[in-house]
Design a protein around this motif. Structure first.
Motif, short mmCIF file in Angstrom:
data_model
loop_
_atom_site.label_atom_id
_atom_site.label_comp_id
_atom_site.label_asym_id
_atom_site.label_seq_id
_atom_site.Cartn_x
_atom_site.Cartn_y
_atom_site.Cartn_z
N VAL A 218 -16.00 -5.39 2.84
CA VAL A 218 -14.89 -5.00 1.86
C VAL A 218 -15.46 -3.99 0.93
CG1 VAL A 218 -13.14 -5.80 0.08
CG2 VAL A 218 -13.84 -7.14 2.39
N LEU A 219 -14.62 -2.71 0.94
CA LEU A 219 -14.98 -1.64 -0.13
C LEU A 219 -14.32 -1.92 -1.50
CD1 LEU A 219 -14.74 1.25 2.04
CD2 LEU A 219 -16.62 -0.03 1.96
N SER A 220 -15.21 -2.03 -2.57
CA SER A 220 -14.45 -2.47 -3.74
C SER A 220 -13.33 -1.86 -4.27
CB SER A 220 -15.61 -2.00 -4.88
OG SER A 220 -16.86 -2.99 -4.68
N PRO A 221 -12.22 -2.68 -4.65
CA PRO A 221 -11.12 -2.09 -4.96
C PRO A 221 -10.94 -1.25 -6.15
CG PRO A 221 -10.94 -4.65 -4.63
CD PRO A 221 -12.26 -4.31 -4.75
N LYS A 222 -10.29 -0.23 -6.20
CA LYS A 222 -10.45 0.61 -7.14
C LYS A 222 -8.83 1.23 -7.60
CE LYS A 222 -10.81 4.83 -4.24
NZ LYS A 222 -11.88 5.83 -3.90
N LYS A 223 -8.83 1.72 -8.75
CA LYS A 223 -7.19 2.09 -9.16
C LYS A 223 -6.55 3.00 -8.17
CE LYS A 223 -4.23 2.23 -12.69
NZ LYS A 223 -3.56 1.21 -13.28
N TYR A 224 -5.22 2.70 -7.92
CA TYR A 224 -4.63 3.64 -6.85
C TYR A 224 -3.37 3.86 -7.55
CZ TYR A 224 -2.57 5.41 -2.79
OH TYR A 224 -1.86 6.08 -1.54
N SER A 225 -3.20 5.29 -7.86
CA SER A 225 -1.98 5.94 -7.91
C SER A 225 -1.80 7.35 -7.79
CB SER A 225 -1.81 5.61 -9.76
OG SER A 225 -2.72 6.51 -10.47
N ASP A 226 -0.80 7.90 -8.25
CA ASP A 226 -0.63 9.27 -7.85
C ASP A 226 -1.77 10.32 -8.79
OD1 ASP A 226 1.57 9.10 -6.34
OD2 ASP A 226 3.05 9.96 -7.46
N LYS A 227 -2.27 9.67 -9.53
CA LYS A 227 -3.31 10.39 -10.40
C LYS A 227 -4.56 9.79 -10.06
CE LYS A 227 -0.97 11.17 -14.87
NZ LYS A 227 -0.84 10.66 -16.44
N HIS A 228 -4.73 8.84 -9.13
CA HIS A 228 -5.97 8.35 -8.54
C HIS A 228 -5.79 8.11 -7.07
CE1 HIS A 228 -6.15 7.01 -12.76
NE2 HIS A 228 -7.23 7.37 -12.56
N PRO A 229 -5.60 9.19 -6.08
CA PRO A 229 -5.42 9.17 -4.73
C PRO A 229 -6.67 8.69 -4.11
CG PRO A 229 -5.63 11.51 -5.58
CD PRO A 229 -5.70 10.49 -6.71
N VAL A 230 -6.58 8.49 -2.73
CA VAL A 230 -7.67 8.08 -2.03
C VAL A 230 -7.69 9.35 -0.88
CG1 VAL A 230 -6.01 7.03 -0.07
CG2 VAL A 230 -8.65 6.62 -0.19
N LEU A 231 -9.10 9.90 -0.77
CA LEU A 231 -9.21 11.21 0.08
C LEU A 231 -9.31 10.62 1.28
CD1 LEU A 231 -9.67 14.23 0.19
CD2 LEU A 231 -12.18 13.84 -0.55
N ILE A 232 -8.81 11.02 2.39
CA ILE A 232 -8.72 10.97 3.63
C ILE A 232 -9.63 12.31 4.32
CG2 ILE A 232 -7.70 10.62 5.91
CD1 ILE A 232 -7.42 8.29 3.99
N THR A 233 -10.81 12.16 5.15
CA THR A 233 -11.66 13.07 5.43
C THR A 233 -11.82 12.95 6.98
OG1 THR A 233 -13.88 11.76 5.35
CG2 THR A 233 -12.96 12.66 3.16
N PRO A 234 -12.56 14.14 7.45
CA PRO A 234 -12.72 13.99 9.10
C PRO A 234 -13.65 12.78 9.29
CG PRO A 234 -12.61 16.33 8.04
CD PRO A 234 -12.81 15.41 6.91
N LYS A 235 -14.00 12.41 8.51
CA LYS A 235 -14.94 10.97 8.95
C LYS A 235 -14.20 9.92 9.43
CE LYS A 235 -18.80 11.53 5.38
NZ LYS A 235 -19.21 10.71 4.27
N CYS A 236 -12.65 10.10 9.45
CA CYS A 236 -11.68 9.17 10.02
C CYS A 236 -11.52 9.57 11.31
CB CYS A 236 -10.43 9.06 9.25
SG CYS A 236 -10.52 8.61 7.50
#
Length: 275
Positions: A218-236
């Protein structure tokens, strides 16, 4: 000679199923057949993909076709898949390089999960990530669907959206919404926010955290909002697809609690498991 004969055929099929307490799946259906299901309540699902064949590069791409099925109230089905890469003496003389990707897409579709392995060829632990021990599929509240930005990118090009498959869905329990982000076959990087993930206005009022699950755990939970997005990369990639989950902050007295759910399942929070 009769413009009604096809409707009559499907209506009679539906009536026959109803009289026998059965439901119907439309397989290899065209748009007209799916629309006809609006008059036939026993039609509960339709295949949203082409036929499964091992190592078929595009068969599993149902992020857009699922929208059409769900819009008329039926579940999309991804077709069968292999849970193990090598099935000796198979008809196609092929192997399946991405069984886990097929398994997760099948589970997120809200349709049936249909393993098509040879006898004794099933990866049982992989398959059981879709369901409870009795076979009840633990799925989200709606099928995973391509986000608008992916559709716009495919339609008009440019560099404003994700080039690849970037789908979202969620589970609703009471007034809470638990998000799911799935990405694979990515060729560029893209920031996913609650807004472009289409998690809805009610979601914005939640204090959300995001976490992922991969081979490291499990990757540690972090804040998620429009100001804190998640970056999807070519590693996916198809071999290493990305799965992220979001959870609202729950309050218990002065304590903040994050409910991660059943991390051994593709959908850790399912309304079929948690009420």
């Amino acid at each position: 000679n009769n413009v009604y004969v096809a409707r009559d055929w499907l209506m009679q099929m539906g009536k026959g199923a109803e009289l026998n307490g059965m439901t119907v799946q439309y397989c290899m259906s065209l748009s007209r057949h799916v629309l006809q299901s609006l008059e036939i309540p026993v039609v509960t699902q339709a295949r949203a993909s082409d036929d499964f064949q091992p190592n078929d590069y595009l068969q599993w791409r149902i992020g857009m076709s699922s929208m059409f099925a769900w819009a008329v109230g039926i579940a999309p089905f991804k077709d069968t898949f292999w849970t193990t890469s090598v099935q000796p003496d198979n008809y196609y003389n092929k192997s399946e390089p991405f069984p886990a990707m097929h398994a997760v897409i099948s589970t997120l579709s809200r349709g049936p999960v249909g393993p098509g392995d040879m006898i004794n060829g099933t990866d049982v632990p992989l398959l059981m990530k879709c369901c409870a021990t009795d076979g009840l599929i633990l799925n989200p509240s709606k099928p995973a669907m391509a986000i608008d930005a992916q559709i716009m990118q495919e339609a008009f090009g440019g560099d404003t959206g994700p080039t690849g498959e970037l789908w979202t869905t969620y589970t609703d329990i009471s007034h809470l919404r638990f998000g799911i982000i799935f990405a694979t076959n990515m060729a560029n990087s893209f920031n996913v926010t609650p807004s472009n993930a289409l998690f809805g206005k009610a979601y914005q009022s939640q204090d959300n955290h995001l976490f992922g699950v991969d081979r490291r755990g499990v990757l540690s939970p972090k804040k998620y909002s429009d100001k804190h997005p998640v970056l999807i990369t070519p590693k996916c990639t198809n071999a290493n697809f990305c799965l992220y989950y979001t959870t609202p902050t729950l309050k218990y007295g002065t304590q903040n609690i994050l409910l991660l759910g059943e991390l051994s399942k593709w959908v850790p929070i399912s309304a079929k498991r948690i009420t």
